[in-house]
Motif scaffolding. Sequence first.
Motif, PDB file in Angstrom:
ATOM      1  N   LEU A 107       3.990   7.877  -6.753  1.00 37.34           N
ATOM      2  CA  LEU A 107       4.018   8.838  -5.553  1.00 37.34           C
ATOM      3  C   LEU A 107       4.123   7.668  -4.383  1.00 37.34           C
ATOM      4  O   LEU A 107       4.709   8.139  -3.309  1.00 37.34           O
ATOM      5  N   GLY A 108       4.122   6.352  -4.580  1.00 29.37           N
ATOM      6  CA  GLY A 108       3.962   5.362  -3.528  1.00 29.37           C
ATOM      7  C   GLY A 108       3.110   5.345  -2.514  1.00 29.37           C
ATOM      8  O   GLY A 108       3.280   4.873  -1.362  1.00 29.37           O
ATOM      9  N   LEU A 109       1.984   5.655  -2.868  1.00 29.28           N
ATOM     10  CA  LEU A 109       0.950   6.049  -1.785  1.00 29.28           C
ATOM     11  C   LEU A 109      -0.005   4.447  -1.839  1.00 29.28           C
ATOM     12  O   LEU A 109      -0.198   4.039  -3.034  1.00 29.28           O
ATOM     13  N   GLY A 110      -0.241   4.129  -0.716  1.00 25.05           N
ATOM     14  CA  GLY A 110      -1.074   2.906  -0.690  1.00 25.05           C
ATOM     15  C   GLY A 110      -2.535   3.349  -0.534  1.00 25.05           C
ATOM     16  O   GLY A 110      -2.903   3.902   0.778  1.00 25.05           O
ATOM     17  N   PRO A 111      -3.387   3.463  -1.585  1.00 27.07           N
ATOM     18  CA  PRO A 111      -4.581   3.821  -1.541  1.00 27.07           C
ATOM     19  C   PRO A 111      -5.605   2.875  -0.819  1.00 27.07           C
ATOM     20  O   PRO A 111      -5.294   1.570  -0.885  1.00 27.07           O
ATOM     21  N   PRO A 112      -6.691   3.269  -0.201  1.00 26.48           N
ATOM     22  CA  PRO A 112      -7.816   2.321   0.346  1.00 26.48           C
ATOM     23  C   PRO A 112      -8.054   1.211  -0.621  1.00 26.48           C
ATOM     24  O   PRO A 112      -8.063   1.648  -2.072  1.00 26.48           O
ATOM     25  N   THR A 113      -8.672   0.118  -0.444  1.00 32.72           N
ATOM     26  CA  THR A 113      -9.345  -0.865  -1.220  1.00 32.72           C
ATOM     27  C   THR A 113     -10.489  -0.125  -1.807  1.00 32.72           C
ATOM     28  O   THR A 113     -10.584  -0.582  -3.334  1.00 32.72           O
ATOM     29  N   TRP A 114     -11.280   0.460  -1.343  1.00 31.10           N
ATOM     30  CA  TRP A 114     -12.630   1.107  -1.944  1.00 31.10           C
ATOM     31  C   TRP A 114     -12.129   1.958  -3.160  1.00 31.10           C
ATOM     32  O   TRP A 114     -12.614   1.857  -4.142  1.00 31.10           O
TER      33      TRP A 114
END
Length: 148
Positions: A107-114
């Motif tokens: 989906l090309g989403l940049g999830p948060p690091t946590w």
Amino acid sequence: MSGRDDDERWRSIVDNYGERARLDDDGSVAPPYVEEPEQLEQPTPFQEHDHVPEPDPDMEEREAASEAEDRFVPPPPAPLPRTTPLRLAAWTGVLGAPLAMLVLAVLGLGPPTWLVLTICFAFVTGFVYLISTMGREPRDPWDDGAVV
């Protein structure tokens, strides 16, 4: 032995072999007489048949009864084994974490690091739990898992 003796022996064998051929009056050889068996009248595939058998009214009932008797009905299957909630959570982490990362990447989403750290932690924790709860003794090499 000479060639002449051989010829005489062969001529003797041929003259005395099997049945003697009957000669016709004109000196020609007649074929041996063979008795022919009686020819039975057999219907050809294209002839009409005079006799058509009557259908048996009880035949269908007998066939249905024999099918009901011969039919195998297996016993109900054993219920599926239930797993413990901890093992289910471990499998969810081992299989669900890579799937979640794949969906996020597609989906090309940049999830948060946590979120990424939580997914990695779920995978590693589930894998370690499943490995640590495996049986310690080796499996019998002759056991193919069949239960009778």
